[in-house]
Design a protein around this motif. Structure first.
Motif, PDB file in Angstrom:
ATOM      1  N   PHE A   1     -12.455  -0.143 -13.021  1.00 40.80           N
ATOM      2  CA  PHE A   1     -12.590  -1.762 -13.284  1.00 40.80           C
ATOM      3  C   PHE A   1     -11.090  -1.316 -14.515  1.00 40.80           C
ATOM      4  N   SER A   2     -10.131  -2.086 -14.843  1.00 38.95           N
ATOM      5  CA  SER A   2      -9.622  -1.851 -15.731  1.00 38.95           C
ATOM      6  C   SER A   2     -10.211  -1.797 -17.474  1.00 38.95           C
ATOM      7  N   PHE A   3      -9.595  -1.010 -17.836  1.00 37.56           N
ATOM      8  CA  PHE A   3      -9.593  -0.397 -19.427  1.00 37.56           C
ATOM      9  C   PHE A   3     -10.668  -2.572 -19.837  1.00 37.56           C
ATOM     10  N   GLN A   4      -9.473  -3.110 -20.045  1.00 41.19           N
ATOM     11  CA  GLN A   4      -9.353  -3.921 -21.078  1.00 41.19           C
ATOM     12  C   GLN A   4     -10.274  -5.076 -20.611  1.00 41.19           C
ATOM     13  N   GLN A   5     -10.542  -4.284 -19.726  1.00 36.85           N
ATOM     14  CA  GLN A   5     -11.772  -5.944 -18.294  1.00 36.85           C
ATOM     15  C   GLN A   5     -13.322  -4.741 -19.158  1.00 36.85           C
ATOM     16  N   VAL A   6     -12.765  -3.751 -19.475  1.00 37.11           N
ATOM     17  CA  VAL A   6     -14.397  -3.040 -20.209  1.00 37.11           C
ATOM     18  C   VAL A   6     -14.493  -3.802 -21.275  1.00 37.11           C
ATOM     19  N   ILE A   7     -13.121  -3.444 -22.068  1.00 39.39           N
ATOM     20  CA  ILE A   7     -12.930  -3.913 -23.460  1.00 39.39           C
ATOM     21  C   ILE A   7     -13.570  -5.422 -23.132  1.00 39.39           C
ATOM     22  N   ASN A   8     -12.818  -6.413 -22.534  1.00 45.33           N
ATOM     23  CA  ASN A   8     -13.728  -7.910 -22.521  1.00 45.33           C
ATOM     24  C   ASN A   8     -14.935  -8.439 -22.600  1.00 45.33           C
ATOM     25  N   VAL A   9     -15.489  -6.709 -22.074  1.00 43.32           N
ATOM     26  CA  VAL A   9     -17.238  -7.148 -21.207  1.00 43.32           C
ATOM     27  C   VAL A   9     -17.478  -6.577 -22.876  1.00 43.32           C
ATOM     28  N   LEU A  10     -17.773  -5.347 -22.841  1.00 41.62           N
ATOM     29  CA  LEU A  10     -18.470  -4.354 -23.959  1.00 41.62           C
ATOM     30  C   LEU A  10     -17.878  -5.242 -25.658  1.00 41.62           C
ATOM     31  N   GLN A  11     -16.710  -5.450 -25.786  1.00 42.11           N
ATOM     32  CA  GLN A  11     -16.194  -6.084 -26.556  1.00 42.11           C
ATOM     33  C   GLN A  11     -17.034  -5.077 -28.247  1.00 42.11           C
ATOM     34  N   GLU A  12     -17.589  -5.018 -29.030  1.00 46.28           N
ATOM     35  CA  GLU A  12     -17.441  -4.734 -30.244  1.00 46.28           C
ATOM     36  C   GLU A  12     -18.262  -3.396 -29.636  1.00 46.28           C
ATOM     37  N   ASP A  13     -19.041  -3.368 -29.269  1.00 46.00           N
ATOM     38  CA  ASP A  13     -20.231  -2.506 -29.048  1.00 46.00           C
ATOM     39  C   ASP A  13     -19.134  -1.412 -27.660  1.00 46.00           C
ATOM     40  N   LEU A  14     -18.494  -1.302 -27.524  1.00 44.54           N
ATOM     41  CA  LEU A  14     -17.420  -0.649 -27.196  1.00 44.54           C
ATOM     42  C   LEU A  14     -16.220   0.422 -28.075  1.00 44.54           C
ATOM     43  N   ILE A  15     -15.460  -0.729 -28.899  1.00 43.06           N
ATOM     44  CA  ILE A  15     -14.251   0.115 -29.971  1.00 43.06           C
ATOM     45  C   ILE A  15     -14.629  -0.521 -31.240  1.00 43.06           C
ATOM     46  N   GLY A  16     -16.126  -1.429 -32.177  1.00 41.81           N
ATOM     47  CA  GLY A  16     -16.200  -1.541 -32.973  1.00 41.81           C
ATOM     48  C   GLY A  16     -15.877  -2.921 -33.220  1.00 41.81           C
ATOM     49  N   ARG A  17     -16.872  -3.592 -34.871  1.00 38.48           N
ATOM     50  CA  ARG A  17     -16.765  -4.732 -34.126  1.00 38.48           C
ATOM     51  C   ARG A  17     -15.173  -4.730 -35.742  1.00 38.48           C
ATOM     52  N   GLU A  18     -14.870  -4.306 -36.233  1.00 37.79           N
ATOM     53  CA  GLU A  18     -14.020  -4.142 -37.050  1.00 37.79           C
ATOM     54  C   GLU A  18     -12.257  -4.912 -35.951  1.00 37.79           C
ATOM     55  N   LEU A  19     -12.327  -3.591 -35.504  1.00 39.42           N
ATOM     56  CA  LEU A  19     -11.209  -3.544 -34.327  1.00 39.42           C
ATOM     57  C   LEU A  19     -10.809  -4.791 -33.095  1.00 39.42           C
ATOM     58  N   TYR A  20     -12.353  -5.408 -32.838  1.00 38.40           N
ATOM     59  CA  TYR A  20     -12.676  -5.618 -31.405  1.00 38.40           C
ATOM     60  C   TYR A  20     -12.095  -7.532 -32.062  1.00 38.40           C
ATOM     61  N   GLU A  21     -12.988  -8.172 -33.752  1.00 37.59           N
ATOM     62  CA  GLU A  21     -12.121  -8.975 -33.984  1.00 37.59           C
ATOM     63  C   GLU A  21     -10.531  -9.422 -34.833  1.00 37.59           C
ATOM     64  N   ARG A  22      -9.915  -7.845 -35.125  1.00 39.71           N
ATOM     65  CA  ARG A  22      -8.978  -7.809 -35.141  1.00 39.71           C
ATOM     66  C   ARG A  22      -7.881  -8.473 -34.198  1.00 39.71           C
ATOM     67  N   TYR A  23      -8.122  -6.974 -32.858  1.00 37.72           N
ATOM     68  CA  TYR A  23      -7.226  -7.289 -32.259  1.00 37.72           C
ATOM     69  C   TYR A  23      -7.588  -7.537 -30.796  1.00 37.72           C
ATOM     70  N   ARG A  24      -8.979  -7.832 -30.665  1.00 38.01           N
ATOM     71  CA  ARG A  24      -9.545  -8.045 -29.059  1.00 38.01           C
ATOM     72  C   ARG A  24      -9.273  -6.938 -28.045  1.00 38.01           C
ATOM     73  N   ASN A  25      -8.573  -5.419 -28.107  1.00 39.42           N
ATOM     74  CA  ASN A  25      -8.159  -4.638 -27.426  1.00 39.42           C
ATOM     75  C   ASN A  25      -8.040  -3.387 -28.312  1.00 39.42           C
ATOM     76  N   TRP A  26      -7.525  -1.920 -27.222  1.00 43.95           N
ATOM     77  CA  TRP A  26      -7.624  -0.989 -28.090  1.00 43.95           C
ATOM     78  C   TRP A  26      -6.239  -1.028 -28.583  1.00 43.95           C
ATOM     79  N   PRO A  27      -6.186  -0.756 -29.772  1.00 43.05           N
ATOM     80  CA  PRO A  27      -4.393  -1.599 -30.437  1.00 43.05           C
ATOM     81  C   PRO A  27      -3.645   0.374 -30.394  1.00 43.05           C
TER      82      PRO A  27
END
Length: 380
Positions: A93-119
């Motif tokens: 799966f694409s890394f961005q697709q995985v981020i879209n599914v797992l959201q803050e469970d993966l990168i944390g609430r702060e980063l997901y709310e600010r960037y919606r991706n791994w910055p």
């Protein structure tokens, strides 16, 4: 009657797509759960600014980048990183697709709310060219890459084990304080934007093993080892001609700073150590990213905790990271999986990851790259 048939077909197709999406989401969550919050990433190679096709071999003498935890945000022409499903299958799966599914469970609430991706993302570079050869050919491509470099802050670090040939030992960084903008522009106009034409004004620093730099946005540089890039706050700018874009992005004050080394050189600083392991900050002192080098001593194991999600790369040795077997990649092969690149979720990082070194003689070394939110990062 005919329009109803088309409508039914559309509904059936939509339902099928919905089922596929739901199935993918379930599989992604299963991979995440089975890995206890850790994902294994597929090696992502880029050659001369283009994605390498499957089956290609890395040739000595050519610049080959390996992009770590790359979402594809910076350049749509270059594919983002992929998350492996299993060793038995080449599915991913694409890394961005995985981020879209797992959201803050993966990168944390702060980063997901600010960037919606791994910055941020890492770049591991294989470049056997000599310093004097840089920019001697394909000057337009070199200028284009230089403009990209100017538009985002970087952190560079010279690896130890991968640097046994002593090839990656210099960095071209900024300009001589006595240089003048008008003269630089004049010479580049005459040479049609060839970077080599202004080479005598570059400052050349020797980079010892296990040393690094923070390179602010707007500073010109060329280097030859691993670096982490951020595309935070550098999006949405209008296109211009490459020479105009180069000078618009060029920060003259930073490039000619007399005390540049004092402000931007980043020697390793101890973050923690015991009889089992040692850990050093190798990228710090900026608001965009940070990184650590972790060493697990031979035959030892330790639970390592961090305050933020991170991508990690094994640069020496073999052992275990949570549920995963890990080992340094000796012979890169395009299109094949590896066991050296992983992404650790924020909650898992905070709870702690058990890392084991199976070797009785060699250290297990990992580089851990964080976003802008690690709570313990050094300020400078």
């Amino acid at each position: 009657m005919e329009s109803k048939i088309v409508m039914n077909d559309d509904v059936e197709q939509c339902n099928q797509q919905t089922k596929e999406i739901e199935s993918s989401e379930k599989e992604i969550r299963k991979i995440f759960k089975d890995g206890q919050g850790i994902l294994r990433l597929f090696p992502n190679y880029v050659c001369m600014g283009k994605e390498i096709q499957k089956g290609c071999k890395i040739q000595i003498g050519k610049t080959v980048e390996r992009r770590l935890a790359y979402t594809g945000e910076e350049d749509e022409k270059i594919a983002g990183s992929k998350v492996c499903v299993s060793y038995e299958s080449n599915r991913y799966f694409s890394f961005q697709q995985v981020i879209n599914v797992l959201q803050e469970d993966l990168i944390g609430r702060e980063l997901y709310e600010r960037y919606r991706n791994w910055p941020i993302y890492g770049k591991l570079t294989n470049n056997e060219k000599k310093v004097e050869e840089l920019g001697s050919a394909e000057s337009e491509r070199v200028l284009r890459q230089s403009v990209k470099n100017l538009k985002k802050p970087h952190c560079n670090y010279v690896l130890d084990k991968r640097n046994e040939t002593n090839n990656f030992q210099y960095i071209l960084l900024g300009l001589d304080p006595d240089s003048e903008m008008s003269e630089i522009k004049k010479i580049m106009d005459k040479s049609n934007g060839e970077i080599r034409s202004i080479a005598k004004w570059f400052r050349l620093y020797q980079m010892g093993r296990k040393s690094g730099w923070y390179i602010p946005e707007g500073v010109f540089y060329m280097s030859f080892e691993i670096c982490w890039n951020s595309f935070v706050d550098v999006k949405g700018r209008k296109r211009a001609s490459r020479k105009e874009e180069f000078f618009e992005s060029f920060d003259w004050e930073k490039n000619t700073d007399v005390h540049f080394k004092k402000r931007c050189f980043r020697p390793p600083i101890i973050a923690g150590e015991s009889k089992k392991y040692s850990e050093k900050w190798i990228a710090y002192g900026n608001k965009y990213m940070s990184a650590k080098e972790l060493i697990i001593h031979p035959g030892e194991k330790a639970i390592i905790k961090d305050g933020a999600a991170y991508c990690c790369l094994v640069t020496q040795g073999y052992g275990k990271l949570g549920n995963y077997d890990v080992e340094m990649l000796f012979n890169p092969c395009i299109g094949k999986q590896s066991s050296d690149e992983f992404f650790v979720s924020e909650n898992t990082a905070k709870e702690g990851v058990l890392i084991e070194n199976f070797s009785k003689t060699e250290p297990l070394i990992m580089l851990k790259c964080f976003g802008p939110n690690h709570p313990d990062v050094l300020k400078g």
